[in-house]
Design a protein around this motif. Sequence first.
Motif, short mmCIF file in Angstrom:
data_model
loop_
_atom_site.label_atom_id
_atom_site.label_comp_id
_atom_site.label_asym_id
_atom_site.label_seq_id
_atom_site.Cartn_x
_atom_site.Cartn_y
_atom_site.Cartn_z
N TYR A 204 0.86 -1.18 0.00
CA TYR A 204 0.00 0.00 0.00
C TYR A 204 0.90 1.24 0.00
O TYR A 204 1.98 1.21 0.55
N ALA A 205 0.38 2.31 -0.58
CA ALA A 205 1.05 3.59 -0.41
C ALA A 205 0.72 4.06 1.00
O ALA A 205 -0.43 4.27 1.32
N SER A 206 1.73 4.18 1.87
CA SER A 206 1.45 4.58 3.26
C SER A 206 1.19 6.08 3.31
O SER A 206 1.58 6.82 2.40
N LEU A 207 0.56 6.55 4.40
CA LEU A 207 0.30 7.98 4.52
C LEU A 207 1.59 8.79 4.56
O LEU A 207 1.70 9.79 3.85
N ILE A 210 2.82 8.97 1.04
CA ILE A 210 2.06 9.92 0.21
C ILE A 210 2.53 11.36 0.50
O ILE A 210 2.71 12.16 -0.42
N THR B 15 -5.71 5.09 -0.22
CA THR B 15 -5.05 4.13 0.68
C THR B 15 -6.02 3.66 1.76
O THR B 15 -6.13 2.46 2.04
N ARG B 17 -9.24 3.65 1.68
CA ARG B 17 -10.34 2.88 1.09
C ARG B 17 -9.89 1.46 0.76
O ARG B 17 -10.60 0.49 1.03
N LYS B 18 -8.68 1.35 0.23
CA LYS B 18 -8.13 0.04 -0.12
C LYS B 18 -7.95 -0.81 1.15
O LYS B 18 -8.28 -1.99 1.18
N PHE B 19 -7.43 -0.16 2.20
CA PHE B 19 -7.21 -0.85 3.46
C PHE B 19 -8.55 -1.31 4.05
O PHE B 19 -8.69 -2.44 4.51
N LYS B 21 -11.29 -1.91 2.47
CA LYS B 21 -11.93 -2.92 1.63
C LYS B 21 -11.22 -4.27 1.72
O LYS B 21 -11.85 -5.32 1.80
N GLU B 22 -9.89 -4.23 1.71
CA GLU B 22 -9.14 -5.49 1.61
C GLU B 22 -8.78 -6.08 2.96
O GLU B 22 -8.58 -7.28 3.08
N VAL B 23 -8.63 -5.22 3.97
CA VAL B 23 -8.17 -5.73 5.28
C VAL B 23 -9.29 -5.70 6.33
O VAL B 23 -9.52 -6.70 7.01
#
Lengths: 268, 380
Positions: A204-207, A210, B15, B17-19, B21-23
């Motif tokens: 994931y792109a972390s905060l 970003i 990020t 939203r993806k987290f 949804k997926e986690v």
Amino acid sequence: MPIKILVTAKRVEDYESKIKVNAQGNGIVLEGLKYKINPFDEIGVEEALRLVAKHGGGEVVVASVGTKDVHEQLRHALAMGATRAIWVNHAGPLDQMTVAGCLQKLIEKEKPDLAILGKQAIDDDQNQVGQYLAEWLGWSQATFASKEESLESEAEKSKTPALQLSADAKTLTVIREVDGGLETLECSMPCVVTTDLRLNQPRYASLPGIMKAKSKPIEEHTPATLGVDATPKITVTKMEHPPARKAGIKVPDVATLMDKLKNEAKVI
Amino acid sequence: MNFALTDDLKALQDTARKFAKEVMRPKAAHFDETEQFPREIIQQAWELGLMNMTIPQAHGGIELSHLAQAVIAEELAWGCSGMATSMIANDLALLPIVLSGTKEQKEKFLKPFTEKFLLASFGLTEPGAGSDVAGMRCTARREGDFYVLNGQKQWITNGEYADQYTIFCTTDSTKRHKGIMCLVVQGRPRGFTVGKHEHKMGQRASNTVTLTFEDVKVPVENRIGQEGEGFIVAMNTLDNSRPLTAMFAVGNARAAMEHAIDYSKQRQQFGKPIAEFQGVQFMIADMASEIHAARLLTYESAWRLDAGERNTLVSSYAKRFAADMAMKATTDAVQIFGGYGYSREYPVEKLMRDAKLIQIYEGTSQVQRLVIARELLKGS
């Protein structure tokens, strides 16, 4: 020894969007579409970051061709951890020769040790840029870099990675997907690798990533400044939806099934 | 005036939203059912920077804008508002230090959270003091370089697992809100006990306990602000966190609406999908417009904080409207699912149970109305 890897970040329609052919039948309806980095390119970025980390440092340079909108995809790769970005500013249709031509010129300027590209982009699924690029550069190539299992199970994670660089960075061993199994190639560097779906699961792109990406540089070029003729050699003449699938039928017994397979579908 | 999210906000939203949804979402039903603490998921959120969003950059944090935090909070609550409550609990507990701590206190009490996965709890409510914060009975008596803490705190999120506690107490309960003070308690000093996990109706993935203090010694340098300033510290904290709680309602309601839309298109009655019936369409239309209204109201309350304005009124509008809206939207979602909606096999009854808590915690819907009325009726 630090290594330098060039990766790509094509802007493509989000695979969750509903794609419709436009009224003229020569393209798709763009209204309301969402865009993402090409998932195969994202896998390429991930693999490049892992290789650089494993090899004791270096640089991951991400490139994309398109309008200023591609900054979104470049920033995504930068947020994942890429060092810097190159934007080839170009509006209008793109074909594989233009993209491969731009990448060739960038590579001649940047002189990376390795280029990792998605095997294809999920918009028009051409699967050609990596191959053109390797040919024009005169580099070795390994397409469809992959792993045996999907989803990086624990068993899979402990196995050797699909891309392994020798300690002197002279050769790259690549496991690639072929019909009916896997093949292992040893490529002399520099080389071009294209990624398949099962190679890795991108981070994931972390905060914080970003936030850091905002201050990473994006260098601008155009096909003209690179000396590439961007006139498309391919024109889309017609686009249509695939025919809708017909509903299935239920057969009462095996005999009817055999009969239908033999006489109606003519497959046995 | 511009209503579009910037590219930066969209990247943060992606990020989160993806987290979500997926986690988060795939495990939401499991942790609701078992009431276990989703520690691994929360740790993963910390690794991605989805926690401790308010810590200043000077102390190693990412110091996101209030608007960015609000955008992220919606997505996390869409994934599971129970988990989201446990994640945001850190920010709630750290905010008093961010807002009122000295430089040394920030370095000591905030920075470790950026270096290691740690949990913090905010302790304001007591068995006898809920909406009436000034009625608190947890006392602190000064003895040399220490305060001696006695009393109880109730409904404390993450209390069982926290590494640090921000506790509000009183030096003189007869002074009501003027006697309140804020102390940071680290670890588990002697005399500090944590009660059993409360079995809740909803948001069951978040850990909720009672804390008991019996002659617990807390160093004087752990006091945030001065004696008597605790009430102001608590109210400033809640002004800052209210947009996030309102966004929990928005995320929760959006999840319910999406389920309701999908289901109404599949479910056939009288020979057609129930989505073709006006009764169902009106419920969906109400949900959609009210979710949008709640989101914009909350964006405004966050935007005012970013602009450095006092946001008490608008953040109370947001929290009140959003929480009540989520209760209605999730109830209607259950209605659209009919008998299936009432079954635990389907996801909407959980959302309805989760929504109820948003009307209660961090200022009930009634307290928000009181705040709104007082703001409007005071002075000129």
